[in-house]
Design a protein around this motif. Structure first.
Motif, short mmCIF file in Angstrom:
data_model
loop_
_atom_site.label_atom_id
_atom_site.label_comp_id
_atom_site.label_asym_id
_atom_site.label_seq_id
_atom_site.Cartn_x
_atom_site.Cartn_y
_atom_site.Cartn_z
N GLU A 109 12.03 -11.35 18.83
CA GLU A 109 12.74 -10.69 17.73
C GLU A 109 13.37 -9.37 18.17
N TYR A 110 12.61 -8.55 18.89
CA TYR A 110 13.12 -7.24 19.30
C TYR A 110 14.20 -7.36 20.36
N GLU A 145 19.04 3.48 24.18
CA GLU A 145 18.32 3.22 22.94
C GLU A 145 17.04 2.46 23.31
N LEU A 200 12.91 1.15 22.49
CA LEU A 200 11.81 0.84 21.59
C LEU A 200 10.54 0.70 22.41
N THR A 207 19.31 -6.72 26.52
CA THR A 207 18.13 -5.86 26.44
C THR A 207 17.20 -6.09 27.62
N ALA A 221 17.45 -8.87 18.90
CA ALA A 221 18.08 -8.09 17.83
C ALA A 221 19.31 -7.36 18.34
N GLY A 222 19.34 -7.03 19.63
CA GLY A 222 20.48 -6.32 20.17
C GLY A 222 20.54 -4.86 19.75
N ARG A 223 19.47 -4.37 19.14
CA ARG A 223 19.46 -2.99 18.64
C ARG A 223 19.13 -2.00 19.75
N TRP A 224 18.33 -2.44 20.74
CA TRP A 224 17.85 -1.52 21.77
C TRP A 224 18.32 -1.96 23.15
N ASP A 225 18.53 -0.96 24.02
CA ASP A 225 18.89 -1.26 25.40
C ASP A 225 17.66 -1.69 26.20
N TRP A 252 12.41 4.82 19.53
CA TRP A 252 11.72 4.12 18.46
C TRP A 252 10.34 3.69 18.96
N GLU A 277 11.93 5.16 13.97
CA GLU A 277 12.66 6.07 14.84
C GLU A 277 11.96 7.42 14.82
#
Length: 327
Positions: free
Chosen positions: A137-138, A32, A34, A2, A141-145, A78, A58
């Motif tokens: 945390e963000y 992706e 945030l 990220t 998380a690996g959720r967002w690029d 997001w 989102e």
């Protein structure tokens, strides 16, 4: 991995607009994304014209605004406005754990007194601590690029970047006191209870929480100072005082090891109204300020954003700004 983009500067220069526009552009480019507001005076929800809270939300899908190119694989967008109160209990728990150990050693101090001592080791408030905690945390998380941060005004920003080192020293002191208190307490229990003292010992869980908290702060520092993944963009307006303040901020960030490669000069008058002498005078003044900015920061890329005469809200107006900012 990220990436992180920070927008900083004094209050009212357009950091939130830049962060929101960058998020919009990144998502349109297929990443992706945030967007995080760490400013206690949130306005990110107004920029996106959306309801936001302390957890990532989102944003509803919508057609890409004119002026932004979007491929078939557009990413998700997001946004979140950090609520410092939502994380306050974590840090109060650390102070209560310290108080309990000191009382166990016969040091009679109230929770309030210990909490004041604990807070004295950190020069910033819970909003900066929450920002660093959530940064880790963000990112992890690996959720967002990409995570884009709309930071607080300059004073808060400087405190944010001081936090890992300052809190690390505070936790070192706290752990040292806890260790001394525990040894005294264990010796007292052994003298009174003998072999039964082993049954009266405390768990090490709280030590692990202190260590975990310090590790997260060190992790935040590593992310912030990694030029391969983190960039800090300073936003300013074409005014003399803003130039001086930006100079101090850039110096302070570089001292902290944070990469600063770009300045974003917002609200530059580019197309004055015909027949408006005041407008032409303002344009000339802005051109002089831009020349001064480039002279003051010869090693930085200087980007300019137009004065849109009003609040920048909604995707269409954000797209005008997004088209001028790199992703």
């Amino acid at each position: 991995m990220t990436d992180c983009i920070f927008y900083g500067g004094k209050g009212g220069v357009g950091k939130t607009t830049c962060a929101a526009a960058t998020g919009l552009s990144l998502a349109a480019a297929g990443r992706e994304t945030l967007v995080v507001s760490t400013d206690p005076a949130h306005s990110l929800a107004d920029s996106f014209e959306a309801d936001l809270g302390p957890e990532p939300t989102e944003l509803e899908d919508a057609d890409t605004p004119p002026g932004l190119e979007s491929g078939d694989d557009a990413g998700g967008l997001w946004a979140v406005e950090i609520d410092p109160e939502a994380r306050k209990e974590r840090y109060e728990k650390l102070a209560r754990a310290l108080a309990a150990d000191l009382r166990g050693a016969g040091i009679s101090l109230s929770d309030a007194e210990i909490e004041r001592f604990f807070a004295a080791g950190a020069p910033a408030g819970s909003d900066e601590i929450a920002a660093l905690d959530l940064l880790v945390e963000y990112v992890d998380a690996g959720r967002w690029d990409t995570v884009v941060f709309d930071t607080a005004p300059t004073g808060h920003t400087l405190r944010l970047f001081d936090m890992p080192e300052a809190m690390g020293l505070a936790l070192e002191t706290a752990q040292s006191l806890r260790g001394q208190a525990r040894r005294i307490g264990n010796a007292a229990r052994t003298a009174v209870l003998g072999p039964m003292s082993m049954m009266a010992g405390r768990s090490d869980d709280e030590d692990e929480s202190l260590e975990s908290f310090r590790a997260r702060l060190e992790r935040a520092r590593a992310i912030l100072t990694d030029p391969e993944r983190t960039e800090f963009r300073v936003v300013l307006i074409p005014e003399s005082m803003a130039i001086a303040e930006t100079d101090r901020l850039v110096d302070r960030l570089r001292e902290a090891g944070v990469a600063v490669d770009r300045l974003v000069v917002n609200r530059v008058l580019e197309d004055p109204h015909e027949g408006c002498p005041r407008c032409r005078s303002q344009q000339a003044r802005h051109e002089d300020r831009l020349a001064a900015i480039r002279e003051t920061f010869p090693d930085l890329e200087v980007l300019t954003l137009p004065d849109l005469e009003g609040e920048v809200q909604g995707r269409e107006s954000l797209a005008v700004i997004a088209a001028r900012l790199p992703t």
